[in-house]
Write a protein that holds these residues in place. Structure first.
Motif, short mmCIF file in Angstrom:
data_model
loop_
_atom_site.label_atom_id
_atom_site.label_comp_id
_atom_site.label_asym_id
_atom_site.label_seq_id
_atom_site.Cartn_x
_atom_site.Cartn_y
_atom_site.Cartn_z
N ILE B 119 0.81 -1.30 0.01
CA ILE B 119 0.03 0.08 -0.02
C ILE B 119 0.85 1.17 0.07
N ASP B 120 2.03 1.20 0.72
CA ASP B 120 2.79 2.33 0.64
C ASP B 120 3.46 2.61 -0.59
N GLU B 121 3.60 1.64 -1.25
CA GLU B 121 4.23 1.65 -2.48
C GLU B 121 3.42 2.18 -3.68
N SER B 122 2.11 1.93 -3.43
CA SER B 122 1.29 2.23 -4.39
C SER B 122 0.85 3.81 -4.69
N PRO B 123 0.80 4.18 -5.81
CA PRO B 123 0.61 5.87 -6.05
C PRO B 123 -0.47 6.40 -5.78
N GLN B 124 -0.53 7.63 -5.19
CA GLN B 124 -1.84 8.21 -4.71
C GLN B 124 -2.80 8.13 -5.75
N ARG B 253 7.78 -16.04 -5.20
CA ARG B 253 7.91 -16.97 -3.86
C ARG B 253 8.42 -16.06 -2.68
N ALA B 254 8.06 -16.14 -1.49
CA ALA B 254 8.79 -15.60 -0.50
C ALA B 254 8.95 -16.60 0.99
N GLU B 255 10.23 -16.81 1.33
CA GLU B 255 10.53 -17.64 2.44
C GLU B 255 10.61 -16.95 3.57
N ASN B 256 10.74 -15.79 3.46
CA ASN B 256 10.58 -14.98 4.87
C ASN B 256 10.10 -13.72 4.95
N ALA B 257 10.04 -13.10 6.07
CA ALA B 257 9.38 -11.76 6.05
C ALA B 257 9.93 -10.82 4.93
N THR B 258 11.24 -10.57 4.77
CA THR B 258 11.96 -9.58 4.22
C THR B 258 11.58 -9.84 2.47
N GLN B 259 11.64 -11.05 2.33
CA GLN B 259 11.29 -11.39 0.88
C GLN B 259 10.01 -11.06 0.42
N LEU B 260 9.03 -11.56 1.31
CA LEU B 260 7.62 -10.95 1.24
C LEU B 260 7.51 -9.74 1.11
N HIS B 261 8.05 -8.83 1.87
CA HIS B 261 8.03 -7.65 1.91
C HIS B 261 8.55 -6.86 0.64
N ASP B 262 9.65 -7.20 0.23
CA ASP B 262 10.09 -6.83 -1.10
C ASP B 262 9.18 -7.12 -2.43
N ALA B 263 8.62 -8.45 -2.06
CA ALA B 263 8.03 -9.08 -3.21
C ALA B 263 6.52 -7.96 -3.42
N LEU B 264 5.90 -7.73 -2.24
CA LEU B 264 4.90 -6.87 -2.35
C LEU B 264 5.15 -5.28 -2.61
N ALA B 265 6.30 -4.79 -2.15
CA ALA B 265 6.40 -3.34 -2.57
C ALA B 265 6.92 -3.54 -4.05
N ARG B 266 7.40 -4.43 -4.58
CA ARG B 266 7.67 -4.40 -6.24
C ARG B 266 6.41 -4.36 -6.80
N LEU B 267 5.72 -5.29 -6.17
CA LEU B 267 4.29 -5.22 -7.08
C LEU B 267 3.48 -3.85 -6.76
N GLY B 268 3.74 -3.48 -5.54
CA GLY B 268 3.24 -2.20 -5.68
C GLY B 268 3.44 -1.18 -6.54
N ARG B 269 4.75 -1.43 -7.03
CA ARG B 269 5.48 -0.48 -8.07
C ARG B 269 4.71 -0.66 -9.51
#
Lengths: 269, 306
Positions: B119-124, B253-269
């Motif tokens: 949500i943070d990475e998604s544009p206004q 695929r995300a095996e830990n919280a960091t990977q999951l965070h990065d994957a979602l942030a990338r998707l946000g963009r």
């Protein structure tokens, strides 16, 4: 001292025995130059007994043979000589030739040498005749001109060659050496108009006097490289002529006659 | 690339070609103002002048003029552009297997945190909604462009418990999304569907309606025990990949919280970008004008003007 005297003093065959040695020509018409201590090989007939008695050591009279000189000249009149910084280099070359033939006196002969041939005998008696003569359809060819000189000029001729020598490739070194052994040779190497540096900067459109064209960017790096290359080329040419037993000098655009005199050590160019 | 005025482009390019030929001819012409030198070959060998600079300047002139011509021809480029009014549903798995601790602190907690990053990475302007699903699916937050409100709604996601109805979640998001516009579904799950609608069928339907489903598999390869049970929480990657492929999305695929965070942030963009034809007239015209100005100044400052 004049160029003629310098030529007489330094005539090539006697010079092999040491500069200033008595001439070996027989007969009248000798001009006294100086007295000096006798050295082995001097003609005993030239010993000045009065001077020997005064000094207590053998003294030799050094004389110059008053002979007619043959003054020959090769002038590069190719298009590359028709450029210059303030005037064509060829003008300076012609001045040098005038001074050269102007040194002729009495029975001296003046001969222009070109690739097509030499001044006809009828015109050889004056500098004016030699300077005014140009064969039809003359196209400067340094190799042919030098070969013509070797074939047509009598042994002992004082030969002056003036040019920028762009056509002088390595194959001509042997020709130069043969000429140096046969004649009293003097070479004037034309100083590049931009010897002190290219008067250019930025975009340059350059037209070759003998053809060719280029446009390029010239910056400080190019100017420095050019300056060094020009100096290296001039040094290299002078060295090649010296190795071939030629007297050498540098023809400056400003004054051809002074450049010639400087080659004989007679004036500062 | 397409142009609005092909005739302008044709005549303009003809003009560029004529300009290039004239430039070359003018550059090569021999004039009395050219510097005469004894030997050009010696000069080139001695100075080693940089011939590429005049050529580069010539090229710059031609390219700049070409760009200017293109600019006045009304070019349109297909480009990735940010979507200001897109709609995204984040479907978060709250089945019992999401309480597994193989991803710290738990799969469910990591998924919430990653959703916050998305949500943070998604544009206004992007409208975002949240659906949670276990044995059934329910809307936690409807589509809303107020991202802070959506982040606040993440706290309302129930604790992990029950079965996994991925198909139901996809179907609910399909119903809640608007009929048109840029639409995306993000699915965060461990991928073992065991009740409700067939996720593949729903994913295909979404794909047919230009709604890609981006799936994010959460969990380690060995999985982990579901607390309070002897059941092993696993991850069905093949299933998640098939949902993504069926809809035209992508799987991560995300095996830990960091990977999951990065994957979602990338998707946000990337999910907020869409391919659209963009009018590039101004860009080409300004670029061409700047190129010509640069060529002029360069030629002027480097010395004689060619």
């Amino acid at each position: 001292m004049t160029i003629r005297e310098a030529l007489l003093r330094a005539r090539r065959r006697p010079r092999h025995l040491g500069a200033g040695s008595p001439t070996i020509y027989r007969g009248d018409g000798y001009e006294f130059v100086e007295l000096r201590a006798y050295v082995a090989g001097d003609d005993v007939r030239r010993i000045d007994w009065a001077a020997t008695a005064r000094s207590g050591e053998l003294q030799t009279r050094v004389v110059l043979e008053d002979v007619a000189l043959t003054l020959a000249a090769v002038l590069d009149e190719s298009p590359s000589m028709r450029v210059g910084r303030r005037r064509p280099l060829l003008d300076a070359g012609r001045e040098a030739l005038q001074a050269w033939f102007g040194a002729a006196t009495g029975e001296d002969r003046c001969i222009r040498v070109t690739a097509q041939g030499v001044t006809p005998p009828a015109l050889q008696r004056s500098a004016h005749g030699a300077l005014g003569w140009t064969p039809r359809g003359d196209r400067f060819d340094v190799a042919r001109a030098l070969r013509t000189a070797r074939a047509a000029l009598p042994r002992g001729t004082a030969l002056l060659a003036v040019g920028d020598w762009y056509e002088l490739d390595d194959s001509l070194d042997r020709e130069l050496a043969e000429l140096g052994a046969r004649f009293d040779c003097t070479a004037l190497v034309v100083r590049d108009p931009w010897y002190d540096g290219l008067p250019l900067g930025g975009f340059v459109r350059l037209r070759g006097a003998e053809g060719g064209y280029t446009r390029a960017y010239v910056g400080p790096r190019e100017r420095a490289a050019f300056r060094e290359a020009v100096r290296r080329r001039e040094r290299g040419l002078v060295r090649r002529f010296e190795l071939a037993n030629w007297r050498t000098g540098v023809l400056r655009e400003e004054n051809g006659a002074e450049s010639l005199a400087a080659a004989f050590g007679l004036a500062r160019a | 690339m397409i142009v609005d005025h092909p005739l302008r482009l044709a005549f303009g390019l003809l003009g560029v070609v004529i300009f290039a030929l004239l430039y070359d001819r003018l550059a090569r012409r021999v004039t009395a103002r050219d510097l005469a030198y004894s030997s050009v070959p010696f000069f080139l060998e001695a100075a080693k002048p940089r011939g590429w600079i005049p050529r580069a300047l010539q090229t710059l002139w031609i390219v700049a003029l070409g760009a200017l011509v293109l600019g006045i021809s009304g070019p349109h480029l297909t480009m990735l552009v940010p979507v200001r009014d897109g709609s995204v549903f984040i479907c978060i798995d709250t089945s019992g297997s999401m309480s597994s601790t193989d991803v710290f602190p738990t799969r469910a907690q990591a998924a919430k945190s990653a959703a916050r990053a998305f949500i943070d990475e998604s544009p206004q302007g992007t409208r975002i909604g949240i659906i949670s699903f276990a044995g059934s699916a329910s809307v936690i937050a409807p589509l809303n462009s107020d991202h802070q409100a959506v982040i606040g709604a993440l706290d309302a996601i129930p604790l992990p418990n029950g079965a996994t109805a991925i198909g139901d979640a996809l179907k609910l998001s399909a119903q809640m999304l608007p009929a048109t516009g840029h639409r995306v579904v993000i699915l965060i799950t461990d991928g073992v569907n065991n009740t409700g609608n067939d996720p593949v069928e729903i994913a295909q339907w979404l794909g047919a309606h230009h709604v890609p489903v981006y799936t994010v598999g959460i969990g380690t390869p060995n999985g982990g025990l579901i607390p309070g049970t002897n059941e092993q929480a696993t991850i069905d990657e093949d299933a998640l990949r098939s949902y993504a492929e069926a809809s035209g999305g992508a799987y991560a695929r995300a095996e830990n919280a960091t990977q999951l965070h990065d994957a979602l942030a990338r998707l946000g963009r990337i999910t907020s970008l869409t391919r659209k034809p963009v009018d590039a007239s101004l860009g080409f015209a300004v670029g061409g004008a700047l190129g010509m100005l640069l060529a002029f100044l360069a030629g002027f400052s480097l010395g004689r003007y060619p």
